[in-house]
Scaffold this motif. Structure first.
Motif, PDB file in Angstrom:
ATOM      1  N   SER A  83      -0.046 -10.708 -13.187  1.00  0.00           N
ATOM      2  CA  SER A  83      -0.484  -9.638 -14.099  1.00  0.00           C
ATOM      3  C   SER A  83       0.528  -8.505 -14.128  1.00  0.00           C
ATOM      4  N   LEU A  84       1.779  -8.877 -14.293  1.00  0.00           N
ATOM      5  CA  LEU A  84       2.853  -7.895 -14.250  1.00  0.00           C
ATOM      6  C   LEU A  84       2.741  -6.879 -15.370  1.00  0.00           C
ATOM      7  N   LYS A  85       3.172  -5.668 -15.058  1.00  0.00           N
ATOM      8  CA  LYS A  85       3.171  -4.569 -16.015  1.00  0.00           C
ATOM      9  C   LYS A  85       4.595  -4.053 -16.179  1.00  0.00           C
ATOM     10  N   PRO A  86       4.906  -3.435 -17.307  1.00  0.00           N
ATOM     11  CA  PRO A  86       6.257  -2.874 -17.465  1.00  0.00           C
ATOM     12  C   PRO A  86       6.610  -1.891 -16.343  1.00  0.00           C
ATOM     13  N   GLU A  87       5.631  -1.187 -15.814  1.00  0.00           N
ATOM     14  CA  GLU A  87       5.919  -0.238 -14.733  1.00  0.00           C
ATOM     15  C   GLU A  87       6.235  -0.918 -13.409  1.00  0.00           C
ATOM     16  N   ASP A  88       6.117  -2.231 -13.338  1.00  0.00           N
ATOM     17  CA  ASP A  88       6.551  -2.975 -12.163  1.00  0.00           C
ATOM     18  C   ASP A  88       8.055  -3.235 -12.174  1.00  0.00           C
ATOM     19  N   THR A  89       8.695  -2.906 -13.289  1.00  0.00           N
ATOM     20  CA  THR A  89      10.134  -3.091 -13.389  1.00  0.00           C
ATOM     21  C   THR A  89      10.848  -2.235 -12.346  1.00  0.00           C
ATOM     22  N   ALA A  90      11.660  -2.869 -11.522  1.00  0.00           N
ATOM     23  CA  ALA A  90      12.352  -2.154 -10.445  1.00  0.00           C
ATOM     24  C   ALA A  90      13.272  -3.118  -9.716  1.00  0.00           C
ATOM     25  N   LEU A  91      14.089  -2.557  -8.857  1.00  0.00           N
ATOM     26  CA  LEU A  91      14.865  -3.342  -7.906  1.00  0.00           C
ATOM     27  C   LEU A  91      14.000  -3.485  -6.652  1.00  0.00           C
ATOM     28  N   TYR A  92      13.700  -4.719  -6.294  1.00  0.00           N
ATOM     29  CA  TYR A  92      12.807  -4.981  -5.174  1.00  0.00           C
ATOM     30  C   TYR A  92      13.634  -5.303  -3.931  1.00  0.00           C
ATOM     31  N   TYR A  93      13.311  -4.607  -2.848  1.00  0.00           N
ATOM     32  CA  TYR A  93      14.025  -4.777  -1.593  1.00  0.00           C
ATOM     33  C   TYR A  93      13.096  -5.352  -0.531  1.00  0.00           C
ATOM     34  N   CYS A  94      13.624  -6.252   0.251  1.00  0.00           N
ATOM     35  CA  CYS A  94      12.952  -6.735   1.440  1.00  0.00           C
ATOM     36  C   CYS A  94      13.446  -5.908   2.626  1.00  0.00           C
ATOM     37  N   ALA A  95      12.528  -5.518   3.486  1.00  0.00           N
ATOM     38  CA  ALA A  95      12.886  -4.724   4.664  1.00  0.00           C
ATOM     39  C   ALA A  95      12.151  -5.277   5.874  1.00  0.00           C
ATOM     40  N   ALA A  96      12.701  -5.036   7.047  1.00  0.00           N
ATOM     41  CA  ALA A  96      12.068  -5.535   8.261  1.00  0.00           C
ATOM     42  C   ALA A  96      12.314  -4.579   9.417  1.00  0.00           C
ATOM     43  N   GLU A  97      11.395  -4.633  10.357  1.00  0.00           N
ATOM     44  CA  GLU A  97      11.523  -3.794  11.534  1.00  0.00           C
ATOM     45  C   GLU A  97      10.721  -4.423  12.660  1.00  0.00           C
ATOM     46  N   TYR A  98      11.157  -4.172  13.887  1.00  0.00           N
ATOM     47  CA  TYR A  98      10.404  -4.630  15.045  1.00  0.00           C
ATOM     48  C   TYR A  98       9.344  -3.575  15.336  1.00  0.00           C
ATOM     49  N   SER A  99       8.217  -3.753  14.693  1.00  0.00           N
ATOM     50  CA  SER A  99       7.118  -2.808  14.811  1.00  0.00           C
ATOM     51  C   SER A  99       5.814  -3.550  14.643  1.00  0.00           C
ATOM     52  N   ILE A 100       4.800  -3.124  15.371  1.00  0.00           N
ATOM     53  CA  ILE A 100       3.468  -3.711  15.237  1.00  0.00           C
ATOM     54  C   ILE A 100       2.738  -3.083  14.069  1.00  0.00           C
ATOM     55  N   VAL A 101       3.261  -1.966  13.614  1.00  0.00           N
ATOM     56  CA  VAL A 101       2.627  -1.222  12.532  1.00  0.00           C
ATOM     57  C   VAL A 101       3.358  -1.499  11.223  1.00  0.00           C
ATOM     58  N   ILE A 102       2.617  -1.629  10.165  1.00  0.00           N
ATOM     59  CA  ILE A 102       3.218  -1.782   8.846  1.00  0.00           C
ATOM     60  C   ILE A 102       3.453  -0.389   8.288  1.00  0.00           C
ATOM     61  N   ASN A 103       4.652   0.120   8.483  1.00  0.00           N
ATOM     62  CA  ASN A 103       4.983   1.448   7.986  1.00  0.00           C
ATOM     63  C   ASN A 103       5.230   1.408   6.484  1.00  0.00           C
ATOM     64  N   THR A 104       4.825   2.460   5.816  1.00  0.00           N
ATOM     65  CA  THR A 104       5.036   2.541   4.368  1.00  0.00           C
ATOM     66  C   THR A 104       6.222   3.416   4.013  1.00  0.00           C
ATOM     67  N   SER A 105       6.853   4.005   4.996  1.00  0.00           N
ATOM     68  CA  SER A 105       8.028   4.830   4.743  1.00  0.00           C
ATOM     69  C   SER A 105       9.281   3.992   4.923  1.00  0.00           C
ATOM     70  N   PRO A 106      10.179   4.005   3.946  1.00  0.00           N
ATOM     71  CA  PRO A 106      11.408   3.220   4.080  1.00  0.00           C
ATOM     72  C   PRO A 106      12.268   3.682   5.249  1.00  0.00           C
TER      73      PRO A 106
END
Length: 122
Positions: A83-106
């Protein structure tokens, strides 16, 4: 190292998938996340998964439309976008970290892929 694949073009209402494969050790305290960025906006959290707990978080803007699937043996995560929307247009990045918490800050992530473009036309 994180290697992304997928993305591309879709019409509004369509679907795309982006994938991220990790090399190197992964442990229970390993979180992989997707962020996206446009020239007009700062990098924002899309979704994330912790390998050990299996916990998955989504941004409100994609909840119910995007889904993360993981393949622990391949150390790979797929982000299926429906159900993609035009506002989903972006450069998508994969990121990873050794953390038990799912941080929302890049700023909390030390490992990044190069990004893959997702473009949704109206």
């Amino acid at each position: 190292q994180l290697v992304e694949s997928g993305g591309g073009f879709a019409q509004a209402g369509g679907s795309l998938r982006v994938s991220c494969a990790a090399s190197g050790p992964t442990f229970s305290a390993f979180t992989m996340a997707w962020f996206r960025q446009t020239p007009e906006k700062e990098r924002e959290f899309v979704a994330g998964v912790n390998w050990g707990t299996g916990k998955i978080d989504y941004a409100d803007s994609v909840l119910g439309r995007f889904t993360i699937y993981t393949d622990n043996a391949k150390k790979k995560a797929d982000l299926t976008m429906n159900s993609l929307k035009p506002e989903d247009t972006a450069l998508y990045y994969c990121a990873a970290e050794y953390s038990i918490v799912i941080n929302t800050s890049p700023a909390q992530y030390n490992y990044w892929g190069r990004g893959t473009q997702v473009t949704v036309s109206s």
